[in-house]
Design an enzyme around this catalytic site. Structure first.
Site, short mmCIF file in Angstrom:
data_model
loop_
_atom_site.label_atom_id
_atom_site.label_comp_id
_atom_site.label_asym_id
_atom_site.label_seq_id
_atom_site.Cartn_x
_atom_site.Cartn_y
_atom_site.Cartn_z
N HIS A 1 0.88 -1.18 0.00
CA HIS A 1 0.00 0.00 0.00
C HIS A 1 0.91 1.23 0.00
O HIS A 1 2.02 1.19 0.54
CB HIS A 1 -0.83 -0.06 1.29
CG HIS A 1 -1.90 0.98 1.42
ND1 HIS A 1 -1.63 2.28 1.78
CD2 HIS A 1 -3.24 0.91 1.27
CE1 HIS A 1 -2.76 2.96 1.85
NE2 HIS A 1 -3.76 2.16 1.54
N ASP B 1 3.35 -4.08 7.94
CA ASP B 1 2.09 -3.37 7.80
C ASP B 1 0.98 -4.41 8.03
O ASP B 1 0.71 -5.25 7.17
CB ASP B 1 2.01 -2.78 6.38
CG ASP B 1 0.65 -2.19 6.07
OD1 ASP B 1 -0.29 -2.35 6.88
OD2 ASP B 1 0.51 -1.57 5.00
N GLN C 1 -4.26 -5.13 7.03
CA GLN C 1 -5.24 -6.07 6.48
C GLN C 1 -5.22 -7.42 7.18
O GLN C 1 -6.07 -8.27 6.93
CB GLN C 1 -5.00 -6.29 4.98
CG GLN C 1 -5.22 -5.06 4.14
CD GLN C 1 -6.67 -4.58 4.14
OE1 GLN C 1 -7.60 -5.34 4.40
NE2 GLN C 1 -6.87 -3.31 3.86
N LYS D 1 -10.24 -0.79 10.64
CA LYS D 1 -10.27 -2.00 9.79
C LYS D 1 -10.58 -3.24 10.64
O LYS D 1 -10.80 -4.31 10.10
CB LYS D 1 -8.95 -2.17 9.06
CG LYS D 1 -8.71 -1.04 8.04
CD LYS D 1 -7.63 -1.41 7.07
CE LYS D 1 -7.08 -0.22 6.35
NZ LYS D 1 -7.93 0.25 5.24
N CYS E 1 -4.62 2.40 -3.69
CA CYS E 1 -3.37 2.93 -3.09
C CYS E 1 -2.24 1.93 -3.27
O CYS E 1 -1.42 1.72 -2.36
CB CYS E 1 -3.54 3.25 -1.61
SG CYS E 1 -4.82 4.46 -1.30
N1 PLP Z 1 -1.80 -0.60 4.65
C1 PLP Z 1 -2.72 -1.35 4.05
C2 PLP Z 1 -2.35 -2.73 3.59
C3 PLP Z 1 -4.01 -0.86 3.89
O1 PLP Z 1 -4.93 -1.61 3.29
C4 PLP Z 1 -4.31 0.44 4.34
C5 PLP Z 1 -5.65 1.02 4.11
O2 PLP Z 1 -6.36 0.63 3.24
C6 PLP Z 1 -3.31 1.18 4.97
C7 PLP Z 1 -2.07 0.62 5.11
C8 PLP Z 1 -3.58 2.54 5.49
O3 PLP Z 1 -4.44 2.47 6.58
P1 PLP Z 1 -5.07 3.80 7.20
O4 PLP Z 1 -5.70 4.53 6.06
O5 PLP Z 1 -6.05 3.29 8.20
O6 PLP Z 1 -3.95 4.56 7.81
#
Ligand code: PLP
Length: 405
Positions: free
Chosen positions: A120, A197, A200, A223, A363
């Site tokens: 992401h 990260d 998910q 999430k 993203c």
């Molecule tokens: N990392 C992953 C794999 C994501 O799917 C997302 C959000 O969709 C993020 C990071 C960013 O999360 P946040 O927007 O809650 O900071």
């Protein structure tokens, strides 16, 4: 025992408030808030609101305790060794940026940060910015044709110049779960830190973060069925103790003089200013509620829905799945294209059937390049989804294909 999905849906206020047809399949963007979290949030805002870590009256003391309890609940859900390893943040993006700043001193010219093409943007851009600030290099591991991290690339990717490895635990596009063990082993062998990260991964059940072999783990409360605006960053204690502060301000200090400041111990050193108190308390309530669910039954349920979705998509003309078609080491996040039809048009038409999906690059533009596209449709499942949700998507798609292709 099979999962009581109807019972589970009753634990989510939205399903009794939005009239059918309502098929929420955008859980990778944000999950719906569970009643436990919604009640914790409104309970705090309507009957418990005070700032934390400063007032001495009973209301303030209760708020401080509730905030501390939230940290403990999140720590338990993550399997942290101690609650102080958990920094309360506003989400994964904030957590990864925090990590990229506090690790800055450990990086110099000629050093390498290793990420992957599966990431992401929030696990790419902060590292790109850090690499530029420090004159370091950024490299990216490749992705297999079916959208998994290419571990065969690991030997080329990690070498003695590698200081930081930052990878997703589960892709927000393909649902593929990263096998962290070999990465952790290779990173440790060269003295590199492993940042994960977990945005998910965390909605899919409690974990043992201390046993993953990573040093830092980022997550978002929204999430995992909490409120928006809260998240957490777990950092292995031995590392956390050595890290400098990120933002300066109130509550991250021990003593301030005009000449200098002595900082508070972790995690407070990393929590300057008024934190997102209500959302953090809601995230704690969600973590506690999730901890009590039958994850074996949920995993079987999600697997069967993912299988139903993949099989259904494969039978539709002009649909190309961008990600694994098998059920191994993956969660129910499925991206696909409809030949000749823009993803946004597909999503807009699906909305007419009450089906909520996401269309776009998610993203993850470097991953879209791997798939040779600029946008896909994504359906992502949560425990409260059922066969009717998947079938509504497939029936809607059939109509889209008939109308637009
Ligand atoms: N990392 C992953 C794999 C994501 O799917 C997302 C959000 O969709 C993020 C990071 C960013 O999360 P946040 O927007 O809650 O900071």
């Amino acid at each position: 025992m099979s999962l009581d999905v109807a019972g589970l849906r009753r634990s989510f206020p939205i399903f009794s408030r939005i009239p059918p047809p309502f098929h929420y399949l955008d859980n990778a963007a944000t999950g719906q808030i569970c009643a436990a979290a919604a009640e914790a949030l409104t309970g705090f805002e309507m009957a418990g609101r005070a700032n934390v870590k400063r007032g001495v009256y009973r209301l303030a003391d209760r708020a401080t305790q509730a905030f501390a309890e939230a940290r403990g609940r999140i720590a338990r859900y993550l399997g942290a060794n101690r609650p102080e390893e958990v920094i309360l943040t506003t989400g994964t993006t904030f957590g990864l940026n925090l990590a990229a700043h506090v690790l800055e001193e450990r990086l110099g010219p000629g050093d390498t940060i290793l990420i992957s093409r599966l990431e992401h943007h929030s696990n790419i851009v902060p590292w790109q910015m850090l690499a530029r600030r420090r004159g370091a290099r950024l490299r990216a591991l490749g992705v297999t044709a079916d959208g998994r991290l290419d571990l065969a690339d690991l030997d080329n990717g990690i070498d003695r110049s590698t200081r930081i490895v930052a990878l997703t635990h589960c892709s927000n596009v393909t649902g593929a779960v990263t096998d962290l063990a070999p990465v952790a082993e290779r990173a440790r062998a060269v003295g590199a830190l492993l940042v994960v990260d977990g945005a998910q991964r965390v909605p899919h059940g409690p974990l043992e973060v201390s046993g993953l072999g990573c040093d830092i783990y980022a997550l978002s409360g929204h999430k995992m069925f909490g409120a928006t605006g809260a998240g957490a960053l777990w950092v292995r204690w031995e590392l956390l103790e050595t890290l400098p502060p990120f933002l300066g301000g109130g509550e991250m200090i021990r003593r301030v003089r005009i000449e200098d400041t002595r900082y508070a111990p972790p995690p407070h050193r990393f929590e300057a200013g008024t934190p997102p108190i209500g959302p953090a308390i809601a995230m704690g309530a969600a973590a506690e509620w999730l901890s009590g669910l039958d994850w074996q039954a949920i995993a079987a349920h999600e697997k069967s829905l993912t299988s139903r979705l993949l099989t259904g998509l494969e039978t539709l003309p002009g649909v190309r799945i961008c990600g694994p078609r098998d059920l191994q080491a993956r969660f129910g996040v499925v991206a696909f294209e409809v030949e000749g039809v823009h993803a946004h048009d597909v999503c807009q038409m699906l909305d007419a059937f009450g089906v909520c999906t996401r269309g776009g690059h998610h993203c993850a533009q470097p991953l879209m390049e791997v798939f040779g596209t600029v946008a896909t449709v994504r359906a992502s499942l949560a425990p409260y989804n059922d066969a009717a949700d998947v079938d509504a998507l497939l029936e809607g798609l059939e109509q889209v294909i008939r109308t637009l292709r």
